[in-house]
Scaffold this active site. Structure first.
Site, PDB file in Angstrom:
ATOM      1  N   GLY A 102      -8.225  12.274   3.537  1.00 24.08           N
ATOM      2  CA  GLY A 102      -7.053  11.882   2.752  1.00 24.08           C
ATOM      3  C   GLY A 102      -7.350  10.701   1.846  1.00 24.08           C
ATOM      4  O   GLY A 102      -8.213   9.883   2.144  1.00 24.08           O
ATOM      5  N   CYS A 103      -6.633  10.630   0.717  1.00 22.60           N
ATOM      6  CA  CYS A 103      -6.885   9.550  -0.246  1.00 22.60           C
ATOM      7  C   CYS A 103      -6.198   8.248   0.161  1.00 22.60           C
ATOM      8  O   CYS A 103      -6.676   7.167  -0.165  1.00 22.60           O
ATOM      9  CB  CYS A 103      -6.388   9.932  -1.634  1.00 22.60           C
ATOM     10  SG  CYS A 103      -7.563  10.929  -2.531  1.00 22.60           S
ATOM     11  N   VAL A 104      -5.055   8.351   0.800  1.00 20.61           N
ATOM     12  CA  VAL A 104      -4.302   7.134   1.127  1.00 20.61           C
ATOM     13  C   VAL A 104      -4.031   7.078   2.622  1.00 20.61           C
ATOM     14  O   VAL A 104      -3.482   8.018   3.176  1.00 20.61           O
ATOM     15  CB  VAL A 104      -2.952   7.096   0.372  1.00 20.61           C
ATOM     16  CG1 VAL A 104      -2.202   5.821   0.737  1.00 20.61           C
ATOM     17  CG2 VAL A 104      -3.188   7.147  -1.115  1.00 20.61           C
TER      18      VAL A 104
END
Lengths: 104, 171
Positions: A102-104
């Site tokens: 995931g990016c965040v």
């Protein structure tokens, strides 16, 4: 895929050293993995590692830092203290899981 | 794969290749919802990689740290061909509000926080927030008007000094 031995555990890892089979993991191995990267596991570390294991079992994905904080209830600031510099990757490594995507 | 000879332990190298001291400066110059996120997401990712991060908010980017506006950034279809909708529609009453709430929902569905909470996460991860002096003066704003964790209102020169040796990303 390389096979490596750590503290008498024979484990399958990827080229970076992350476990590729989460079932080869146990808590004794976690302590050895932590030692490899200079982290001695305290109760607080265990709290995070056990959350990662539980969340991975439920969702099939390694939780991001944000998820460890919002769902696991461990403040991000504390994660950076316990697993300095790269907390998400270090936690995943010790928990025997893939790096979070995931990016965040 | 058939070779099961156990080799010595492979340990990930968690020290970044560039060594400690990698530094990235993000210059946030836009105040629309869609343009606020690239800087926030990249800054957050950099912090997670152990990189020193400085964010400089300037011009419209000031809306990201102005207490009055930071929670209420908007997204408009107008002038944005990437929505693939007829441009005329974007000018209809209520369209910006609708587009904003739709985008906010898509972002929330990914468990990505709203701007104020995102800044809080960036600060908790060790990121530094700076406000542009000229933008503050133009808008007659002081530190009290800004998000509490903004470390200071600084001049362009100060920012260039602080980010000595940094990689710079202008958004």
């Amino acid at each position: 895929m390389p096979v490596t031995t750590l503290n008498g555990h024979e484990i399958h890892v990827n080229e970076e050293g992350f476990l590729t089979d989460p079932t080869e993991w146990d808590e004794e191995l976690a302590a050895a993995l932590g030692a490899q990267i200079g982290i001695t596991l305290t109760d607080e570390h265990w709290n995070a590692i056990r959350f990662l294991r539980k969340d991975f079992a439920e969702t099939g994905e390694t939780p991001t830092l944000r998820r460890v904080s919002t769902v696991g209830g461990i403040p991000i600031k504390q994660l950076f203290v316990m697993f300095p510099q790269k907390p998400a990757k270090k936690m995943a490594y010790i928990a025997g899981l893939p790096k979070p995507v995931g990016c965040v | 794969m058939t070779n099961t000879d156990a080799s010595p332990a492979i340990v990930p190298n968690f020290d970044s290749e560039a060594g400690p001291g990698r530094k990235i400066a993000f210059i946030c110059s836009k105040g629309s919802l869609d343009m606020a996120y690239p800087g926030l997401i990249l800054a957050n990712a950099a912090l997670g990689e152990g990189v020193e991060v400085h964010m400089f908010f300037t011009f419209w980017g000031f809306d990201m740290i102005n207490k009055k506006t930071m929670g209420d950034l908007k997204f408009t279809m107008l002038g944005n061909t990437a929505t693939h909708m007829p441009q005329g529609m974007g000018g209809l009453p209520g369209m910006t509000a609708m587009a904003t709430s739709k985008l906010k929902k898509s972002i929330a569905d990914l468990d990505v926080p709203e701007v104020p909470e995102f800044l809080e996460q960036i600060v908790a991860s060790g990121g530094h927030l700076w406000a542009c002096r000229m933008s503050a003066d133009m808008n007659k704003l002081t530190k009290e008007d800004l998000y509490d964790d903004v470390e200071g209102i600084i001049s362009a020169t100060d920012f260039i000094e602080i980010t000595n040796g940094a990689q710079v990303i202008f958004i």
